[in-house]
Design a protein around this motif. Sequence first.
Motif, PDB file in Angstrom:
ATOM      1  N   ASP A  11     111.264  88.465 -32.899  1.00  0.00           N
ATOM      2  CA  ASP A  11     111.464  87.940 -31.553  1.00  0.00           C
ATOM      3  C   ASP A  11     111.275  86.432 -31.516  1.00  0.00           C
ATOM      4  O   ASP A  11     111.993  85.718 -30.803  1.00  0.00           O
ATOM      5  CB  ASP A  11     110.496  88.593 -30.571  1.00  0.00           C
ATOM      6  CG  ASP A  11     111.006  89.937 -30.064  1.00  0.00           C
ATOM      7  OD1 ASP A  11     112.203  90.222 -30.278  1.00  0.00           O
ATOM      8  OD2 ASP A  11     110.223  90.686 -29.469  1.00  0.00           O
ATOM      9  N   GLU A  12     110.313  85.951 -32.271  1.00  0.00           N
ATOM     10  CA  GLU A  12     110.059  84.499 -32.269  1.00  0.00           C
ATOM     11  C   GLU A  12     111.256  83.723 -32.804  1.00  0.00           C
ATOM     12  O   GLU A  12     111.678  82.737 -32.199  1.00  0.00           O
ATOM     13  CB  GLU A  12     108.824  84.178 -33.107  1.00  0.00           C
ATOM     14  CG  GLU A  12     108.502  82.686 -33.138  1.00  0.00           C
ATOM     15  CD  GLU A  12     107.275  82.361 -33.973  1.00  0.00           C
ATOM     16  OE1 GLU A  12     107.028  81.156 -34.204  1.00  0.00           O
ATOM     17  OE2 GLU A  12     106.563  83.303 -34.391  1.00  0.00           O
ATOM     18  N   GLY A  45     113.100  85.224 -28.520  1.00  0.00           N
ATOM     19  CA  GLY A  45     112.752  86.292 -27.602  1.00  0.00           C
ATOM     20  C   GLY A  45     113.894  87.199 -27.200  1.00  0.00           C
ATOM     21  O   GLY A  45     113.728  88.084 -26.363  1.00  0.00           O
TER      22      GLY A  45
END
Length: 204
Positions: free
Chosen positions: A68-69, A73
């Motif tokens: 996600d980073e 996101g």
Amino acid sequence: MGNKEQTRQKILLAVGELLAKDGFKKFGVNTLARQAGVDKVLIYRYFGGLPGLLRSFGESADFWPTLDEIANGNLQEFRNKPLGEAVGELLVNFARALRKRPLTREIMAWEMLEPNELTTILAETREEWAQRLFATFSTRLTETDLDLTAITALLGAAINYLVIRSRNTQIFNLLEINSAAGWQRLEESLLQLCRNCFAEPAVS
């Protein structure tokens, strides 16, 4: 439950501090327990021993960026981008994530000097991370005849090397690799490389 999680985090934090400072040769349960200020029994209770502890550390967001980073996101959004754009931006975000983790850079440097069963565990954890990342693009790999795995391995290795090298080197190949301006040039070049490499064929 709260105390257990706090203790787990203390132990994981101590892992990063010890590995960054002294590498893997002095790394052991007793040294780790002293660094964390806990009874060594808790290391076995919460992690099952050093192998389980290293896996937990390797999977922690403090050590290694989450998918996600590096996808800002929204991994689904990256799936829908042109392939070159998606790969380029993911690699740029990956480089940024490593650069803001000084302990990770130190540990990666130690891994190159002291390969052993502990470094193997961290390496395997990162490979599992890479497999999950590639799985998200599995349906896109048919869009090109290029070997995406090999190409990203080359680019990822270059990022890893420059990030590690920037710890104690200012200039590499006439480029300032420990400055924001130098990394901006690298990021722009990385994006351009990926856009050109995975450019969609022109419609005649």
